[in-house]
Design a protein around this motif. Structure first.
Motif: not given
Length: 478
Positions: A273-277
């Motif tokens: 999830t963090v990787a998208v940002y």
């Protein structure tokens, strides 16, 4: 078979009176059929784990601060939902077994609820679209639990052999990782393709969710018809709340494994999830092309490493030592990546470091899944109660909690740092994203390394436990 003794579990120092009975090596197709259950779960749920937060803040236009509260509320809801489903599954008695009927009951509803969750209504008033997102998220969580908890309990019922359990877990993680990789890598291209067709990202996300979730449907039946429960609890076993708490409270190996599931959830699901940002704002990947490559390769590499987990176990001599190596390597790689500045370091270097950490995370993942059935029998040995579903509910809750804490913290912290959707971010926001992507996984990996130094349930002890259970009549097999 001897009558069950519910009041006097065998002492830890007791010598086995017979060798435990194993069924021998299981057929590969059975392992694949079981592992296909993770295809059913991860095609829809990887969308939730990786993209729901971004979808809610940037597509459904729900404020980031509200999203952080929503994620927290749903995790609290899960704290009740997970053990409840686990208890109900343990009490289920049908000709198909305890856990397999739940797969038929929950598979299709899980797929449908996730599709509806990715149906945005940005034109609605803020309160209405927020309520819709919250309600649909809670419904999806219920059906995800109805699938995942019985499916997790199923593995302990397939074979009593610890080596074969490690093999089942390897197939499970391989299929899970590859499925997550496919779902993560194709979803954004699908949303871009169908969203660009009419200039509406809402339709892009909805159609993308329909396509990805539909891929899960055939494997509902593959998992159900391809598996068979052969390990059963003692006849006339009565499960009471106090006894269930003893199953966990008197089970130090399980407590250690439960914490490791939190770490695994954060690194494998929350980090995505963090990787998208992180890729969009820190690395500079506005189209999502680099993220899609990362998601695909990360899942495949982690799955390949997990698949060879049983062989690595032979190299490191035990599951515990294999996990210790995985956590140590993960911590080192994450710290190195955290210290890199994407503004001055090539995206290729960042990608290689991230993929290397994903590779070693597969080492630990297959081992902790293989440990869960062992801890079930340790708890049965101590308490006289076999509760596969309830035990797995604890590990599942911690897995999902880890996967939810990352986006919850990210949403709260970037909101405080001044995050603006789709715009260039300030230094504080970029630092939050880097810390959540790399520093927190490093800290958690160090924690995992430390707690596993105290894990004492090795192969010799497990063999003694199985022999004692058979002597007491507590281990019933077809």
């Amino acid at each position: 078979m001897a009558a069950k003794n519910t009041t006097q579990p065998a002492a830890a120092a007791a010598e086995p009176v017979s060798k435990p009975i194993y069924h021998g090596k299981e057929a590969v197709w059975r392992k694949m059929a079981f592992a296909s259950g993770d295809i059913t779960y991860n095609f829809p749920w990887m969308l939730v784990s990786s993209f729901l937060m971004f979808f809610m803040t940037d597509i459904a236009l729900i404020p980031a601060a509200v999203v952080s509260i929503l994620f927290l509320v749903c995790r609290v809801f899960d704290a009740v939902n997970d053990p409840l489903i686990g208890i109900l599954a343990d009490r289920t008695h049908t000709r198909f077994g305890r856990y397999r009927p739940w797969l038929l009951a929950s598979g299709i509803p899980l797929v449908v609820s996730v599709i509806l969750l990715f149906w945005a209504h940005p034109e609605w008033p803020e309160m209405s679209r927020t309520i819709y997102g919250c309600v649909m998220y809670c419904i999806a969580v219920v059906f995800a639990t109805m699938w995942n908890i019985p499916y997790g309990g199923l593995m302990a019922s397939l074979t009593p052999d610890p080596t074969e359990r490690a093999s089942f877990a390897s197939y499970k993680i391989l299929f899970s990782s590859v499925t997550c990789a496919i779902a993560s890598s194709i979803f954004l291209p699908l949303t871009n393709m169908f969203g660009a067709a009419d200039g509406d990202p809402v339709n892009g996300y909805l159609i993308g969710a329909v396509i990805v979730c539909a891929l899960a449907v055939p494997f509902i039946f593959t998992c159900f018809f391809g598996t068979k429960e052969v390990v059963h609890p003692p006849k006339n076993q009565k499960i009471k709340a106090k006894a269930l708490f003893q199953v966990i409270g008197k089970n130090p190996p399980l407590l250690i494994v439960v914490v490791s599931f939190f770490i695994f959830g954060f690194i494998s699901y929350g980090r995505m999830t963090v990787a998208v940002y992180y890729f969009q704002y820190n690395v500079g990947d506005p189209t999502g092309g680099l993220f899609s490559i990362y998601a695909l390769l990360n899942g495949v590499l982690a799955g390949i490493m997990a698949f060879f987990g049983a062989r690595l176990m032979k190299v490191f001599k035990s599951k515990r030592n294999t996990i210790l190596f995985g956590y140590m390597a993960m911590a080192i790689l994450c710290i190195i990546t955290y210290l890199m500045d994407p503004a001055t370091v090539s995206s290729t270097t960042i990608m290689v470091l991230l993929l290397a950490s994903g590779l070693v995370s597969g080492i630990s993942s297959s081992m902790i899944y293989a440990m869960v059935p062992d801890t079930v029998e340790y708890g049965q040995w101590k308490s006289g109660i076999r509760a596969d579903g309830f035990v797995y509910s604890g590990t599942s809750f911690m897995l999902k909690l880890g996967g939810a804490i990352a986006p919850t913290l990210l949403a709260a912290l970037i909101a405080m740092a001044g995050y603006v959707p789709g715009a260039a971010q300030n230094a504080d926001t970029l630092n939050v994203m880097n810390s959540m992507m790399n520093l927190m996984p490093a800290i958690l990996s160090i924690l995992g390394f430390v707690i596993f130094l105290f894990y004492k349930l090795d192969g010799k002890m497990h063999a003694r436990i199985l022999a004692d259970l058979e002597a007491r009549g507590d281990q019933l097999m077809d």
